[in-house]
Design an enzyme around this catalytic site. Structure first.
Site, short mmCIF file in Angstrom:
data_model
loop_
_atom_site.label_atom_id
_atom_site.label_comp_id
_atom_site.label_asym_id
_atom_site.label_seq_id
_atom_site.Cartn_x
_atom_site.Cartn_y
_atom_site.Cartn_z
N HIS A 141 0.85 -1.18 0.00
CA HIS A 141 0.00 0.00 0.00
C HIS A 141 0.89 1.24 0.00
CE1 HIS A 141 -3.68 2.35 0.84
NE2 HIS A 141 -2.84 3.15 1.50
N CYS A 142 0.73 2.09 -1.01
CA CYS A 142 1.54 3.30 -1.14
C CYS A 142 0.79 4.46 -0.50
CB CYS A 142 1.83 3.60 -2.61
SG CYS A 142 2.74 5.14 -2.88
N PHE A 143 1.37 5.05 0.54
CA PHE A 143 0.71 6.15 1.24
C PHE A 143 0.75 7.44 0.42
CE2 PHE A 143 1.73 3.25 4.71
CZ PHE A 143 0.52 3.22 5.38
N GLY A 157 -2.08 6.95 -1.81
CA GLY A 157 -3.30 6.58 -1.10
C GLY A 157 -3.99 5.37 -1.70
N ASN A 158 -3.23 4.53 -2.40
CA ASN A 158 -3.80 3.37 -3.08
C ASN A 158 -2.92 2.15 -2.91
OD1 ASN A 158 -6.33 3.74 -4.68
ND2 ASN A 158 -5.20 5.50 -5.48
#
Length: 275
Positions: A122-124, A127-128
């Protein structure tokens, strides 16, 4: 969990603010300062060439950033019977395991509340979740972000070198620039704008190195046919030729995706969806 959700909102805002500040510094400060050299021709001046390069890198970085969000993995758990009873559903919601009998190579993300195919992480900053549908755009985003930061770093060092009449020929000059600048700033010998640019130099260096390292790490995993989630969980994957692993992520039109931001057209995951 609350901290992670807060980070999921703050990180994209932080990236967009850094991008806006970088664009403003390049367009209104660095590039105009390059036009002051009277020895160059207007058409092939360093300002024009650098401006074109910066716009190309920025367009690819932001374009792939948008495509990462736009092509976020679909929720494969919608309308599917993931298992019998509440015990299996609890495992999915907890994210502790993915029932391979129901959906192989999938994982439930608690932040996105969705089941993604070939979940990587999950890439902060976007946000996805990063999965099979947006992996190529994510790698291109990391690559062009690191190149844009390197370009801004070089342009910023040229500006500071001209403004402060200093040379970066000595490698130690960059390492001692920050503490020396802080002492000059508080003594009133350094302008606020120049101090801000110096702080941005170190920020661009850190972001550029982080994105470059992450891009290289993802490429190594792709060549091995693995995802970060599989490595973290110790899952064994079927050995395949590295060319097939690359084609699965980048597709046949890999050169087009290297030059301009495009969706994963021609990749295996898209062909499976069309079927």
């Amino acid at each position: 969990m609350l901290v992670l959700r807060l980070l999921n909102v703050v990180a994209p805002a932080y990236f967009l603010c850094i991008s806006l500040v970088t664009f403003v510094l390049q367009i209104f400060l660095f590039i105009p300062s390059m036009f002051r050299d009277p020895s160059t021709t207007p058409l092939f001046s360093p300002a024009v060439l650098h401006g074109a390069l910066f716009l190309f890198l920025s367009a690819n970085a932001l374009g792939n950033y948008v495509l990462v969000i736009q092509s976020s993995p679909e929720d494969l758990g919608k309308g599917l019977n993931l298992g019998k009873g509440s015990e299996v559903v609890a495992d999915w919601l907890d994210g502790s395991r993915s029932p391979g009998s129901a959906l192989p190579s999938t994982h439930f993300c608690r932040l996105c509340a969705r089941v993604t195919q070939r979940h990587d992480h999950h890439c902060f900053f976007t946000g996805n979740c990063i999965g099979s549908s947006n992996m190529r755009n994510f790698i291109m985003f990391c690559l062009y972000t690191s190149l844009a930061c390197l370009d801004s770093l070089v342009a910023g060092m040229a500006y500071i070198s001209a403004a402060l009449s200093m040379s970066f020929a000595n490698p130690l000059a960059f390492l001692t620039l920050l503490p020396h600048s802080i002492s000059q700033f508080f003594s009133g010998a350094l302008l606020s704008s120049e101090m801000f640019v110096i702080l941005m130099l170190y920020l661009w260096l850190g972001i550029g190195l982080a994105c470059a390292g992450f891009c290289c790490h993802q490429m190594l995993l792709i060549l091995r046919g693995q995802t970060r989630y599989q490595v973290r969980k110790g899952m064994v994957v079927r050995a395949r030729p590295w060319r097939e692993n690359l084609q699965e992520v980048f597709g046949k039109r890999w050169l087009l995706g290297l030059l301009i931001p495009v969706l994963n057209v021609g990749s295996d995951c898209c062909r499976q969806k069309e079927k």
